[in-house]
Design a protein around this motif. Structure first.
Motif, mmCIF file in Angstrom:
data_model
loop_
_atom_site.group_PDB
_atom_site.id
_atom_site.type_symbol
_atom_site.label_atom_id
_atom_site.label_comp_id
_atom_site.label_asym_id
_atom_site.label_seq_id
_atom_site.Cartn_x
_atom_site.Cartn_y
_atom_site.Cartn_z
ATOM 1 N N GLU A 99 0.829 -1.212 0.000
ATOM 2 C CA GLU A 99 0.000 0.000 0.000
ATOM 3 C C GLU A 99 0.860 1.256 0.000
ATOM 4 O OE1 GLU A 99 -3.618 1.994 2.650
ATOM 5 O OE2 GLU A 99 -2.905 -0.036 3.078
ATOM 6 N N ARG A 100 1.961 1.236 0.724
ATOM 7 C CA ARG A 100 2.860 2.386 0.759
ATOM 8 C C ARG A 100 3.425 2.685 -0.622
ATOM 9 N NH1 ARG A 100 8.401 2.669 1.415
ATOM 10 N NH2 ARG A 100 8.489 0.449 1.881
ATOM 11 N N LEU A 101 3.596 1.645 -1.428
ATOM 12 C CA LEU A 101 4.236 1.809 -2.723
ATOM 13 C C LEU A 101 3.248 1.999 -3.876
ATOM 14 C CD1 LEU A 101 6.979 -0.927 -2.254
ATOM 15 C CD2 LEU A 101 7.292 1.546 -2.137
ATOM 16 N N ILE A 102 2.107 1.297 -3.833
ATOM 17 C CA ILE A 102 1.188 1.373 -4.971
ATOM 18 C C ILE A 102 -0.020 2.263 -4.690
ATOM 19 C CG2 ILE A 102 1.880 -0.964 -5.636
ATOM 20 C CD1 ILE A 102 -0.886 -1.943 -4.855
ATOM 21 N N GLY A 103 -0.246 2.623 -3.408
ATOM 22 C CA GLY A 103 -1.370 3.490 -3.065
ATOM 23 C C GLY A 103 -2.540 2.717 -2.473
ATOM 24 N N SER A 104 -3.293 3.387 -1.607
ATOM 25 C CA SER A 104 -4.389 2.733 -0.883
ATOM 26 C C SER A 104 -5.534 2.320 -1.801
ATOM 27 C CB SER A 104 -4.913 3.658 0.217
ATOM 28 O OG SER A 104 -3.913 3.933 1.169
ATOM 29 N N ARG A 105 -5.956 3.220 -2.687
ATOM 30 C CA ARG A 105 -7.086 2.896 -3.566
ATOM 31 C C ARG A 105 -6.744 1.756 -4.516
ATOM 32 N NH1 ARG A 105 -8.587 8.813 -5.728
ATOM 33 N NH2 ARG A 105 -6.320 8.923 -5.629
ATOM 34 N N ARG A 106 -5.527 1.772 -5.035
ATOM 35 C CA ARG A 106 -5.126 0.694 -5.945
ATOM 36 C C ARG A 106 -5.053 -0.635 -5.199
ATOM 37 N NH1 ARG A 106 -1.266 3.181 -8.086
ATOM 38 N NH2 ARG A 106 -2.163 3.737 -10.097
ATOM 39 N N LEU A 107 -4.579 -0.620 -3.954
ATOM 40 C CA LEU A 107 -4.522 -1.852 -3.181
ATOM 41 C C LEU A 107 -5.923 -2.379 -2.902
ATOM 42 C CD1 LEU A 107 -2.359 -3.581 -1.283
ATOM 43 C CD2 LEU A 107 -3.847 -2.605 0.457
ATOM 44 N N LEU A 108 -6.862 -1.488 -2.586
ATOM 45 C CA LEU A 108 -8.231 -1.915 -2.320
ATOM 46 C C LEU A 108 -8.859 -2.542 -3.558
ATOM 47 C CD1 LEU A 108 -10.445 -1.933 -0.153
ATOM 48 C CD2 LEU A 108 -11.174 0.304 -0.984
ATOM 49 N N VAL A 109 -8.629 -1.929 -4.717
ATOM 50 C CA VAL A 109 -9.139 -2.501 -5.974
ATOM 51 C C VAL A 109 -8.515 -3.869 -6.229
ATOM 52 C CG1 VAL A 109 -9.140 -2.225 -8.482
ATOM 53 C CG2 VAL A 109 -9.688 -0.277 -7.017
ATOM 54 N N LEU A 110 -7.216 -3.974 -5.997
ATOM 55 C CA LEU A 110 -6.528 -5.252 -6.187
ATOM 56 C C LEU A 110 -7.113 -6.327 -5.290
ATOM 57 C CD1 LEU A 110 -4.204 -7.077 -7.170
ATOM 58 C CD2 LEU A 110 -2.755 -6.008 -5.422
ATOM 59 N N PHE A 111 -7.342 -6.016 -4.032
ATOM 60 C CA PHE A 111 -7.885 -6.987 -3.088
ATOM 61 C C PHE A 111 -9.273 -7.463 -3.526
ATOM 62 C CE2 PHE A 111 -10.299 -8.197 0.655
ATOM 63 C CZ PHE A 111 -9.413 -8.956 1.394
ATOM 64 N N LEU A 112 -10.162 -6.520 -3.837
ATOM 65 C CA LEU A 112 -11.537 -6.881 -4.184
ATOM 66 C C LEU A 112 -11.631 -7.596 -5.520
ATOM 67 C CD1 LEU A 112 -13.362 -3.632 -3.001
ATOM 68 C CD2 LEU A 112 -13.261 -5.836 -1.829
ATOM 69 N N MET A 113 -10.970 -7.055 -6.537
ATOM 70 C CA MET A 113 -11.033 -7.682 -7.858
ATOM 71 C C MET A 113 -10.314 -9.027 -7.870
ATOM 72 S SD MET A 113 -10.539 -4.533 -10.563
ATOM 73 C CE MET A 113 -10.633 -5.711 -11.924
ATOM 74 N N GLY A 114 -9.139 -9.074 -7.240
ATOM 75 C CA GLY A 114 -8.397 -10.332 -7.201
ATOM 76 C C GLY A 114 -9.169 -11.407 -6.462
ATOM 77 N N GLY A 115 -9.800 -11.041 -5.334
ATOM 78 C CA GLY A 115 -10.576 -12.018 -4.590
ATOM 79 C C GLY A 115 -11.801 -12.496 -5.341
ATOM 80 N N ALA A 116 -12.493 -11.572 -6.020
ATOM 81 C CA ALA A 116 -13.680 -11.950 -6.784
ATOM 82 C C ALA A 116 -13.315 -12.878 -7.939
ATOM 83 C CB ALA A 116 -14.384 -10.700 -7.308
ATOM 84 N N VAL A 117 -12.241 -12.550 -8.652
ATOM 85 C CA VAL A 117 -11.795 -13.404 -9.760
ATOM 86 C C VAL A 117 -11.388 -14.784 -9.246
ATOM 87 C CG1 VAL A 117 -9.956 -13.717 -11.471
ATOM 88 C CG2 VAL A 117 -11.124 -11.508 -11.270
ATOM 89 N N ALA A 118 -10.689 -14.810 -8.120
ATOM 90 C CA ALA A 118 -10.271 -16.085 -7.534
ATOM 91 C C ALA A 118 -11.482 -16.940 -7.169
ATOM 92 C CB ALA A 118 -9.409 -15.825 -6.304
ATOM 93 N N ASN A 119 -12.481 -16.333 -6.537
ATOM 94 C CA ASN A 119 -13.687 -17.080 -6.174
ATOM 95 C C ASN A 119 -14.432 -17.577 -7.405
ATOM 96 O OD1 ASN A 119 -13.375 -16.946 -3.425
ATOM 97 N ND2 ASN A 119 -14.660 -15.134 -3.161
ATOM 98 N N TYR A 120 -14.459 -16.760 -8.453
ATOM 99 C CA TYR A 120 -15.169 -17.147 -9.670
ATOM 100 C C TYR A 120 -14.540 -18.400 -10.290
ATOM 101 C CZ TYR A 120 -16.968 -16.959 -14.436
ATOM 102 O OH TYR A 120 -17.540 -17.276 -15.632
ATOM 103 N N PHE A 121 -13.228 -18.398 -10.436
ATOM 104 C CA PHE A 121 -12.571 -19.557 -11.047
ATOM 105 C C PHE A 121 -12.649 -20.781 -10.144
ATOM 106 C CE2 PHE A 121 -10.694 -16.385 -13.855
ATOM 107 C CZ PHE A 121 -10.761 -17.057 -15.067
ATOM 108 N N ALA A 122 -12.601 -20.565 -8.820
ATOM 109 C CA ALA A 122 -12.756 -21.700 -7.916
ATOM 110 C C ALA A 122 -14.155 -22.302 -8.045
ATOM 111 C CB ALA A 122 -12.504 -21.249 -6.483
ATOM 112 N N ALA A 123 -15.171 -21.440 -8.152
ATOM 113 C CA ALA A 123 -16.542 -21.931 -8.303
ATOM 114 C C ALA A 123 -16.701 -22.729 -9.594
ATOM 115 C CB ALA A 123 -17.522 -20.756 -8.282
ATOM 116 N N LEU A 124 -16.080 -22.246 -10.669
ATOM 117 C CA LEU A 124 -16.201 -22.958 -11.941
ATOM 118 C C LEU A 124 -15.594 -24.357 -11.862
ATOM 119 C CD1 LEU A 124 -15.405 -20.246 -14.649
ATOM 120 C CD2 LEU A 124 -17.628 -21.064 -13.859
ATOM 121 N N THR A 125 -14.494 -24.496 -11.147
ATOM 122 C CA THR A 125 -13.840 -25.808 -11.078
ATOM 123 C C THR A 125 -14.547 -26.753 -10.110
ATOM 124 O OG1 THR A 125 -12.333 -25.044 -9.341
ATOM 125 C CG2 THR A 125 -11.599 -24.813 -11.624
#
Length: 230
Positions: A99-125
């Protein structure tokens, strides 16, 4: 190829990682302080049900929106305290320096989008299962993948027990990611969550994090140079 970390940086307030840690902890308490039957019902209500993901596209826009919402809400639910604690530790180890390096908003987007994508692919499998997917492991994996892609030679500070004392050490990021992967194996094959680890969520989150970092590399580099006054 990689983003370099400038030596001089202006101080910045890091709010995303602490906020996520508080929300994860509050959601855990909200669920597990209730009777067992009610707690289970909440996991089913707000977790990601693979069967719902499979059926969403056939049922129309409203079902798709509902399934997408649950890809996000599932990130804030955990099966037990060990599941939560493992994610919190690595969220803070990687989240605060990232967060110190990439910024708070970018980290929040990364967390939410990365988690949603991860759950989606896990659900498909997993197929049309009615067992809920819960936990922030995919989102944490996305943060790790992004950090490793951007700063492969970085060393992160951690506190480890050495005998009767706690010792602060600096360890390479890739070594900590390896330790995290080993913990997932232990929890899957030795711990109480035997056979319940959604490995695809971890892999999908890690890959998403790498791709996110590569796509944002130039913008992050400009941010670091601007903060350093270059």
């Amino acid at each position: 190829m990689f983003v370099s970390v400038p030596r001089r940086q202006k101080p910045t307030v890091r709010w995303a990682s602490p906020l996520l840690a508080v929300l994860l902890s509050a959601a855990f308490l909200w669920v597990w302080m209730r009777p067992a039957a009610e707690s289970h019902a909440l996991l089913l209500r707000w977790g990601t049900l693979p069967s719902d993901v499979f059926a969403a596209f056939a049922l129309g826009p409203r079902a798709i929106a509902d399934a997408a919402l649950h890809l996000l809400t599932a990130l804030f639910l955990h099966a037990d305290w060990a599941h939560l604690l493992g994610n919190l530790i690595f969220l803070l180890i990687f989240g605060l320096p990232a967060e110190r390096l990439i910024g708070s908003r970018r980290l929040l987007v990364l967390f939410l989008m990365g988690g949603a994508v991860a759950n989606y692919f896990a659900a498909l499998t997993l197929g049309p299962s009615s067992r809920p997917l819960v936990g922030a492991s995919g989102a944490v994996a996305a943060m790790m993948g992004a950090y490793l892609a951007l700063f492969p030679n970085a060393r992160l500070g951690v506190v480890v027990p050495l005998g009767a004392f706690m010792q602060f050490i600096r360890a390479p990021a890739y070594l900590l990611i390896g330790a995290w992967a080993i913990l997932q194996v232990v929890f899957a094959y030795i711990g109480p969550a035997f056979g319940e680890i959604a490995w695809v969520a971890h892999a999908a989150g890690l890959i998403f994090g790498v791709l996110f970092a590569l796509a944002q590399r130039d913008a992050i580099g400009k941010r670091l140079r601007r903060r350093a006054g270059y």
